[in-house]
Design a protein around this motif. Structure first.
Motif, mmCIF file in Angstrom:
data_model
loop_
_atom_site.group_PDB
_atom_site.id
_atom_site.type_symbol
_atom_site.label_atom_id
_atom_site.label_comp_id
_atom_site.label_asym_id
_atom_site.label_seq_id
_atom_site.Cartn_x
_atom_site.Cartn_y
_atom_site.Cartn_z
ATOM 1 N N GLN A 80 91.242 51.347 13.389
ATOM 2 C CA GLN A 80 91.401 52.671 12.794
ATOM 3 C C GLN A 80 90.085 53.439 12.847
ATOM 4 O OE1 GLN A 80 93.101 52.747 8.805
ATOM 5 N NE2 GLN A 80 91.987 54.618 8.307
ATOM 6 N N PHE A 81 88.988 52.788 12.489
ATOM 7 C CA PHE A 81 87.693 53.468 12.490
ATOM 8 C C PHE A 81 87.262 53.845 13.904
ATOM 9 C CE2 PHE A 81 83.067 53.671 12.578
ATOM 10 C CZ PHE A 81 82.829 54.569 11.556
ATOM 11 N N PHE A 126 77.242 64.992 2.355
ATOM 12 C CA PHE A 126 78.462 64.643 1.618
ATOM 13 C C PHE A 126 78.751 63.142 1.708
ATOM 14 C CE2 PHE A 126 83.125 64.186 1.337
ATOM 15 C CZ PHE A 126 83.325 64.718 0.067
ATOM 16 N N LEU A 127 78.530 62.584 2.910
ATOM 17 C CA LEU A 127 78.685 61.139 3.087
ATOM 18 C C LEU A 127 77.696 60.374 2.208
ATOM 19 C CD1 LEU A 127 79.239 60.423 6.892
ATOM 20 C CD2 LEU A 127 80.543 59.444 5.006
ATOM 21 N N PHE A 145 88.866 57.341 4.692
ATOM 22 C CA PHE A 145 87.908 58.423 4.493
ATOM 23 C C PHE A 145 86.716 58.287 5.440
ATOM 24 C CE2 PHE A 145 90.068 59.245 0.443
ATOM 25 C CZ PHE A 145 90.052 60.637 0.421
ATOM 26 N N LEU A 146 86.261 57.060 5.663
ATOM 27 C CA LEU A 146 85.148 56.856 6.587
ATOM 28 C C LEU A 146 85.530 57.282 8.003
ATOM 29 C CD1 LEU A 146 83.830 53.380 5.368
ATOM 30 C CD2 LEU A 146 82.635 55.574 5.188
ATOM 31 N N THR A 147 86.736 56.947 8.418
ATOM 32 C CA THR A 147 87.210 57.350 9.749
ATOM 33 C C THR A 147 87.273 58.861 9.862
ATOM 34 O OG1 THR A 147 88.535 55.328 9.929
ATOM 35 C CG2 THR A 147 89.081 57.137 11.417
ATOM 36 N N LEU A 148 87.818 59.508 8.846
ATOM 37 C CA LEU A 148 87.942 60.974 8.856
ATOM 38 C C LEU A 148 86.570 61.631 8.913
ATOM 39 C CD1 LEU A 148 89.675 63.515 8.625
ATOM 40 C CD2 LEU A 148 89.556 63.274 6.128
ATOM 41 N N MET A 149 85.640 61.153 8.094
ATOM 42 C CA MET A 149 84.316 61.761 8.039
ATOM 43 C C MET A 149 83.564 61.570 9.353
ATOM 44 S SD MET A 149 84.131 63.261 5.179
ATOM 45 C CE MET A 149 82.407 63.693 5.244
ATOM 46 N N ASN A 154 81.499 63.223 14.753
ATOM 47 C CA ASN A 154 81.443 63.084 16.208
ATOM 48 C C ASN A 154 82.068 64.277 16.913
ATOM 49 O OD1 ASN A 154 80.081 60.575 16.566
ATOM 50 N ND2 ASN A 154 81.887 59.510 15.838
ATOM 51 N N PHE A 155 83.060 64.904 16.285
ATOM 52 C CA PHE A 155 83.620 66.146 16.839
ATOM 53 C C PHE A 155 82.542 67.224 16.878
ATOM 54 C CE2 PHE A 155 85.436 70.349 16.121
ATOM 55 C CZ PHE A 155 86.310 70.459 17.203
ATOM 56 N N LEU A 156 81.795 67.345 15.788
ATOM 57 C CA LEU A 156 80.721 68.329 15.722
ATOM 58 C C LEU A 156 79.587 67.971 16.690
ATOM 59 C CD1 LEU A 156 80.614 68.803 11.853
ATOM 60 C CD2 LEU A 156 81.417 70.479 13.524
ATOM 61 N N ALA A 157 79.251 66.679 16.784
ATOM 62 C CA ALA A 157 78.202 66.244 17.707
ATOM 63 C C ALA A 157 78.607 66.502 19.163
ATOM 64 C CB ALA A 157 77.888 64.765 17.498
ATOM 65 N N ALA A 158 79.879 66.300 19.475
ATOM 66 C CA ALA A 158 80.375 66.572 20.828
ATOM 67 C C ALA A 158 80.308 68.065 21.135
ATOM 68 C CB ALA A 158 81.813 66.056 20.985
#
Length: 522
Positions: A80-81, A126-127, A145-149, A154-158
């Motif tokens: 999942q992560f 926030f993390l 929550f860890l997966t979502l965060m 990584n979306f932002l880093a990409a």
């Protein structure tokens, strides 16, 4: 709305120009200017720093599964992560949007770079405020929550990667654009090193007491919460400085590429995907890593389960960094010709064989740990040697396939089709790794020590076993079964697709290119 040039794709082409045959520019015989860093040194430092920032979330994404494994979470939760790393395999989907929508007064790249980096800083802070409750001080990590965060991170880093790659083309002088790929690879490596190796080692009390302290302590030099706070504030401060003091140059006209708008770029991607050769290659890329997935993603977690300290695993990763730099240089001369995929195919049998060796090492790991928990130095030598050989085969395949992409890409479209293929090969690895993690639990068979009919397959059965003072013993470890299945699949895949790959490699370039006139008239 400004017109789009698929700059991200062009950067990939720049990164790989050393791997591909030189292309002659139509109608141009002007000699290239000799690269010189004079006047661009500050820009190179800025790019290196931005790519380093980008690598930090990637390193943290690799460190978190190691930390979670010590909490004895299931491999399904690890699977999942692993979805959190998918954005870097899918960023082509929104790259044209980042390239086309911007505020001219602020800057084409800063329009995205500044808010995205502020958001990364916000998510890290926030993390930091919640990480102790979600992971550090609990035996049941909040994987959802860890997966979502981390997916958001990584979306932002990409997205930041897309913006920085595009900015590099105008930030540097034309003759120095080749340095952009160096800044990318070196910066990301440094960032991932800081987010993974530095964090894992300095957070470990064992490592710090052994190497960095005169007086022992029950804690490391840093904590995960403090580490997240540090990088959250670093992102905020660095972004503010870039927003205020760094200005973008006027965008110059690009050569050797068609000027496409947003609709044309997406239509181009669709047309490339419909080419028969690309369809066949897509199947190859999406299935090529299945045979290696169990070893690539599960073996290190299994070694930790067997009792090897996580900071020792991180140190092995540290020792492999020079290899990551040296191997592409050494292999380039073998992949620069017309048949780079020959190196790719020759590497596969060795990688499969080394996978069996690594699985054997995992199995015999407990025999190298004494009663005091000390690990034999001979064991580390074996692990490091096998890991370096594994890295050699892995990077040989990577450099070869990148060289092939560079050879078949159409320069008229700025390398868009090469970026598409690069996305496919990344996605092939992402889904295979996620599936391998999930299958590990699925293939594992357990049995309660006090009740042979209790298979410990559900939370209820596990609780019932514990209530009866029993223990869920592993009868069949899914990792070894999965390794056998993946290896068999890899052998069959190699037998079937090797002929297809050689055939694709021998095809003329016209089989890989779409009609340029058709897209220029849209």
């Amino acid at each position: 709305m400004s017109k789009v040039k698929p700059r991200k794709a062009m950067v990939f082409e720049d990164k790989l120009e050393n791997f591909s045959p030189k292309r002659k520019k139509h109608g141009s015989h002007v000699p290239k200017a000799t690269p010189s860093t004079i006047g661009d040194r500050l820009n190179i430092i800025i790019l290196l720093f931005l790519y380093t920032l980008q690598g930090v979330p990637l390193g943290l994404s690799a460190a978190i599964p190691i930390t979670m494994q010590k909490k004895h979470i299931t491999y399904k939760e690890q699977a999942q992560f692993s979805f959190s790393t998918w954005p870097f395999s899918l960023k082509l989907l929104w790259a044209p949007i980042v390239d086309s929508i911007f505020w001219p007064k602020f800057g084409r790249r800063k329009t995205w770079l500044v808010p995205v980096q502020y958001l990364i800083g916000f998510f890290l802070l926030f993390l930091a405020m919640n990480i102790n409750d979600w992971l550090v001080f609990t035996e049941n990590p909040n994987t959802t929550f860890l997966t979502l965060m981390f997916f958001c991170l990584n979306f932002l880093a990409a997205t930041q990667d897309i913006a920085v790659d595009g900015w590099a083309l105008t930030m540097l002088r034309k003759e120095n654009v080749g340095y952009a790929s160096t800044c990318n690879s070196v910066g990301q490596t440094i960032g991932a090193f800081l987010g993974y190796v530095v964090f894992i080692t300095l957070e470990s009390p064992t490592f710090c007491n052994k190497w960095l302290r005169f007086t022992e302590s029950t804690e490391g030099l840093i904590t995960l919460q403090g580490f997240l706070y540090f990088w959250g504030y670093t992102f905020m401060i660095a972004t503010t400085l870039v927003a205020i003091f760094k200005h973008e140059k006027d965008q110059s006209t690009e050569h050797d590429s068609l000027d496409l708008n947003l609709y044309q770029t997406y239509k181009l991607l669709g047309d490339i995907m419909r080419l028969p050769s690309v369809k066949s290659l897509s199947i190859v890329l999406l299935t090529a890593k299945i045979g290696f997935s169990a070893i690539d993603v599960v073996s290190s977690l299994k070694i930790i389960d067997k009792g090897i300290p996580k900071d020792d695993i991180a140190l092995i990763g540290l020792l492999s960094i020079p290899l990551q730099i040296i191997i592409p240089v050494l292999i380039t001369k073998y992949t620069a010709g017309p048949k780079p995929m020959n190196v790719y195919l020759k590497s596969i049998p060795y990688r499969l064989l080394i996978g069996i060796v690594i699985a054997s090492i995992v199995y015999f790991t407990p025999y190298f740990i004494d009663q005091d928990g000390k690990v034999s130095m001979f064991y580390y030598i074996i692990v490091l040697s096998s890991f370096l050989l594994h890295q050699l085969t892995m990077y040989s395949m990577f450099v070869a396939v990148m060289a092939f992409f560079a050879r078949i890409s159409d320069p008229l479209f700025g390398g868009t089709n090469m970026t598409l293929l690069n996305t496919l090969t990344n996605l092939g690895g992402a889904w295979a790794n996620t599936a391998a993690l999930w299958m590990t639990d699925f293939l594992t068979y357990k049995q309660c020590s006090t009740n042979e009919y209790n298979t410990c397959s559900t939370e209820t059965e596990i609780n019932a076993c514990q209530t009866s003072d029993g223990k869920c013993d592993i009868v069949i470890d899914g990792f070894y079964l999965e390794t056998v299945l993946c290896t068999i699949f890899g052998i069959m895949w190699y037998q079937y697709f090797s002929k297809i790959i050689r055939n694709l490699q021998s095809k003329d370039l016209k089989h890989w290119h779409v009609d340029a006139k058709k897209h220029s008239k849209l």
